[in-house]
Enzyme design. Structure first.
Site, PDB file in Angstrom:
ATOM      1  N   GLU A 123      -3.941   0.985  -6.022  1.00 35.79           N
ATOM      2  CA  GLU A 123      -3.055  -0.083  -6.462  1.00 35.79           C
ATOM      3  C   GLU A 123      -2.898   0.018  -7.971  1.00 35.79           C
ATOM      4  O   GLU A 123      -3.800   0.497  -8.651  1.00 35.79           O
ATOM      5  CB  GLU A 123      -3.608  -1.458  -6.056  1.00 35.79           C
ATOM      6  CG  GLU A 123      -2.601  -2.574  -6.187  1.00 35.79           C
ATOM      7  CD  GLU A 123      -1.279  -2.249  -5.485  1.00 35.79           C
ATOM      8  OE1 GLU A 123      -0.326  -1.866  -6.206  1.00 35.79           O
ATOM      9  OE2 GLU A 123      -1.217  -2.360  -4.250  1.00 35.79           O
TER      10      GLU A 123
ATOM     11  N   CYS B 200       0.877  -1.172   0.000  1.00 39.34           N
ATOM     12  CA  CYS B 200       0.000   0.000   0.000  1.00 39.34           C
ATOM     13  C   CYS B 200       0.909   1.216   0.000  1.00 39.34           C
ATOM     14  O   CYS B 200       1.514   1.545   1.018  1.00 39.34           O
ATOM     15  CB  CYS B 200      -0.910  -0.006   1.231  1.00 39.34           C
ATOM     16  SG  CYS B 200      -2.008   1.428   1.324  1.00 39.34           S
TER      17      CYS B 200
END
Length: 202
Positions: free
Chosen positions: A107, A2
């Site tokens: 992402e 992340c």
């Protein structure tokens, strides 16, 4: 991993949702963020004897024993599989767990040389919390530096199409247990540090 996330809300919403007793920054100076990057100051929720507090911490954990305020490697994420044993995170995992509020995270899906960004969030747009750790580094002349990291795990059915990791998203019924400054039994890790259900996410 992340490496970018969003927190599209104001300080009062954080105070209300996470039942904050102590707000340790000026709420008038806080604005929604749509592309939070490593090294930025981010709100975290942590436990105190007099109730939960909301404080700003720099994203990228610096262990208390580090000689410098920077690490030689990235510490924005800690792997769920090794967080209890890895020296960088071991002490914080035992006693300094936190919640890191978010409204979504990014992402990038790789296809050949091309990378396409995706914004992952709750379908209802509501706030949620990553499982995090925080630390206080006190060797600098400028005073204590507080930092944090986001714990990651294997992907759920939605995320596995994009990446082999995702942040641990905690349900509200686990907030108290996660924030309590006591070591977690090893058998609880398998129950807590797991992929969030893909249901309700987009």
């Amino acid at each position: 991993m992340c490496g970018r996330y969003t927190l599209a809300t104001d300080a009062q919403a954080l105070v209300d949702l996470f039942e904050i007793e102590h707000l340790l920054f000026d709420p008038s100076q806080y604005r929604p963020h749509y592309n939070i990057a490593p090294s930025q100051a981010v709100p975290i929720v942590r436990w105190t004897q007099s109730g939960r507090e909301l404080v700003l911490a720099r994203w990228g954990l610096v262990p208390h024993w580090s000689r410098e305020a920077q690490t030689k490697y990235s510490t924005i994420n800690a792997r769920a599989e090794t967080v209890a044993d890895k020296p960088t995170y071991r002490t914080a995992f035992k006693h300094k767990r936190c919640l890191i509020p978010a409204t979504g995270f990014y992402e990038w899906k790789r296809s050949g040389d091309k990378k396409t960004p995706y914004h992952i969030r709750a379908q209802d747009g509501e706030l949620f919390a990553f499982a995090g750790l925080w630390e206080r580094w006190s060797k600098g002349e400028a005073g204590p530096l507080e930092t944090c990291t986001i714990i990651t795990t294997t992907p759920n059915a939605l995320m596995e199409k994009l990446h082999h990791r995702m942040p641990v998203i905690l349900p509200p019924n686990l907030y108290d247990e996660w924030l309590e400054p006591a070591p977690l039994a090893s058998d609880r890790l398998a129950d807590i540090l797991v992929p969030h259900s893909a249901h309700g996410m987009q």
